[in-house]
Design a protein around this motif. Structure first.
Motif, PDB file in Angstrom:
ATOM      1  N   TYR A  52       0.831  -1.205   0.000  1.00 52.97           N
ATOM      2  CA  TYR A  52       0.000   0.000   0.000  1.00 52.97           C
ATOM      3  C   TYR A  52       0.867   1.258   0.000  1.00 52.97           C
ATOM      4  CZ  TYR A  52      -2.952   3.765   1.752  1.00 52.97           C
ATOM      5  OH  TYR A  52      -3.585   4.970   1.915  1.00 52.97           O
ATOM      6  N   TYR A  53       1.837   1.314   0.908  1.00 55.20           N
ATOM      7  CA  TYR A  53       2.702   2.492   0.982  1.00 55.20           C
ATOM      8  C   TYR A  53       3.647   2.578  -0.215  1.00 55.20           C
ATOM      9  CZ  TYR A  53       1.103   3.587   5.689  1.00 55.20           C
ATOM     10  OH  TYR A  53       0.325   3.955   6.765  1.00 55.20           O
ATOM     11  N   GLN A  54       3.992   1.438  -0.794  1.00 57.15           N
ATOM     12  CA  GLN A  54       4.796   1.481  -2.013  1.00 57.15           C
ATOM     13  C   GLN A  54       3.990   2.079  -3.164  1.00 57.15           C
ATOM     14  OE1 GLN A  54       5.985  -2.366  -3.511  1.00 57.15           O
ATOM     15  NE2 GLN A  54       7.471  -1.503  -4.954  1.00 57.15           N
ATOM     16  N   PRO A 112      11.076  -0.596  -1.717  1.00 61.34           N
ATOM     17  CA  PRO A 112      11.764  -1.882  -1.488  1.00 61.34           C
ATOM     18  C   PRO A 112      12.836  -2.114  -2.550  1.00 61.34           C
ATOM     19  CG  PRO A 112       9.379  -2.134  -1.402  1.00 61.34           C
ATOM     20  CD  PRO A 112       9.646  -0.767  -1.952  1.00 61.34           C
ATOM     21  N   ASN A 113      13.768  -3.007  -2.249  1.00 61.21           N
ATOM     22  CA  ASN A 113      14.845  -3.308  -3.189  1.00 61.21           C
ATOM     23  C   ASN A 113      15.095  -4.816  -3.236  1.00 61.21           C
ATOM     24  OD1 ASN A 113      16.809  -3.855  -0.920  1.00 61.21           O
ATOM     25  ND2 ASN A 113      16.404  -1.675  -0.560  1.00 61.21           N
ATOM     26  N   LEU A 114      16.091  -5.236  -4.017  1.00 61.61           N
ATOM     27  CA  LEU A 114      16.352  -6.663  -4.232  1.00 61.61           C
ATOM     28  C   LEU A 114      16.840  -7.385  -2.980  1.00 61.61           C
ATOM     29  CD1 LEU A 114      17.994  -6.659  -7.786  1.00 61.61           C
ATOM     30  CD2 LEU A 114      15.683  -7.386  -7.148  1.00 61.61           C
ATOM     31  N   ILE A 144      15.598  -5.689   7.611  1.00 68.85           N
ATOM     32  CA  ILE A 144      14.193  -5.758   7.226  1.00 68.85           C
ATOM     33  C   ILE A 144      13.672  -4.391   6.798  1.00 68.85           C
ATOM     34  CG2 ILE A 144      13.138  -5.358   9.493  1.00 68.85           C
ATOM     35  CD1 ILE A 144      12.059  -8.088   7.034  1.00 68.85           C
ATOM     36  N   ARG A 145      14.155  -3.328   7.444  1.00 67.80           N
ATOM     37  CA  ARG A 145      13.687  -1.983   7.099  1.00 67.80           C
ATOM     38  C   ARG A 145      14.395  -1.434   5.869  1.00 67.80           C
ATOM     39  NH1 ARG A 145      13.510  -0.945  13.477  1.00 67.80           N
ATOM     40  NH2 ARG A 145      11.278  -1.320  13.780  1.00 67.80           N
ATOM     41  N   TYR A 146      15.636  -1.824   5.691  1.00 60.96           N
ATOM     42  CA  TYR A 146      16.352  -1.388   4.493  1.00 60.96           C
ATOM     43  C   TYR A 146      15.798  -2.090   3.252  1.00 60.96           C
ATOM     44  CZ  TYR A 146      20.133  -0.599   1.158  1.00 60.96           C
ATOM     45  OH  TYR A 146      20.858  -0.260   0.033  1.00 60.96           O
TER      46      TYR A 146
END
Length: 285
Positions: free
Chosen positions: A153-155, A162-164, A241-243
């Motif tokens: 939702y926030y994305q 987010p990233n790989l 997890i946050r990165y």
């Protein structure tokens, strides 16, 4: 027991004492995999069988906790979230912490909780701690799906990126499980003799949560104390997890080195202690 072609009797299963403390019979554990599945099913059914909302508590608990943390630590205390939305920031930490704390606390009382079973029938005792890890993994999976819903939702709103690194999530979960199991096995040997340690462990876990970046980012820790904070192997995992999912903070592959080494060592020590205590624990429980 059965007879072979020569007419002599042979045992189907032989139970013998191991000569070394660090001994894990993986073949025997695999042979008892059906028992592990049975215990996991039992844990899932018995906890929620007589509840009104049942498995919905998997969702209710993290949502209520996230709301509480958002109001108290985000709005009142004004703690930093590194620019990430407060809801998804706290939910990321809560999801990981719930899995770790549930595994550690339950494993630490595995002897006392299962004394009646251990005293009646033989099976590899390590099955019980493994059951706890797998059972809580199912709960974690459900709560993690809830976290992903908020993340997407926030994305979509363009507030996180987010990233790989998200592909490394299974490895992080394994590290969390190994650390929780290792520490839990060590504590389980102490709770067989000192029952009041169970209350101390629960209280200690509450304090340990504040020593881990569950409700705050590592970037908010003063540099003079950051080295001390990094002694906690969970710090890098919460940073990850946050990165990976929120795109906030910093993280590199080198941050996996210390938690990996720590998890292997603590699990090794935990199995040694567990194997030693399981031989005589019925005399003290």
């Amino acid at each position: 027991m059965h007879e072979n072609k020569l007419g002599t009797s042979e045992w189907d299963t032989i139970i013998e004492s191991k000569s070394t403390l660090f001994s894990v019979n993986f073949k025997e554990l695999w042979n008892y995999r059906d028992l592990l599945v049975l215990f996991v099913r039992r844990d899932f059914v018995t906890v929620y069988k007589q509840t009104i909302l049942g498995p919905l508590w998997f969702f209710i608990q993290p949502i209520l906790t996230t709301i509480t943390f958002t109001v108290i630590f985000g709005n009142v205390a004004q703690l930093s979230t590194d620019g990430a939305p407060k809801i998804v920031f706290y939910m990321a930490g809560i999801t990981l912490w719930n899995y770790f704390s549930a595994c550690l606390i339950t494993v630490s009382s595995v002897f006392n909780t299962n004394a009646s079973i251990f005293g009646k029938v033989y099976f590899p005792r390590l099955i019980m701690p493994m059951t706890i890890i797998v059972s809580n993994l199912i709960k974690f999976g459900i709560q993690f799906l809830l976290f992903l819903c908020f993340m997407f939702y926030y994305q979509f709103q363009g507030q996180i990126s987010p990233n790989l690194w998200v592909l490394a999530t299974p490895f992080v979960i394994v590290l969390m499980a190994l650390i929780a199991m290792g520490i839990g096995l060590i504590l389980s040997s102490m709770t067989t003799k000192y029952k009041d340690l169970n209350m101390l462990i629960a209280f200690g876990m509450q304090l340990f949560m504040y020593a881990s970046p569950v409700i705050y980012p590592s970037s908010s820790i003063p540099k003079d104390y950051l080295w001390l904070m990094k002694l906690n192997p969970l710090v890098s995992l919460f940073d990850y997890i946050r990165y990976a999912y929120l795109g906030v903070g910093t993280f590199s592959i080198n941050d996996f080195i210390y938690p990996t080494i720590f998890s292997i060592i603590i699990l090794f020590v935990g199995i040694i202690v567990f194997n030693k205590v399981q031989k005589t624990f019925m005399d003290t429980v």
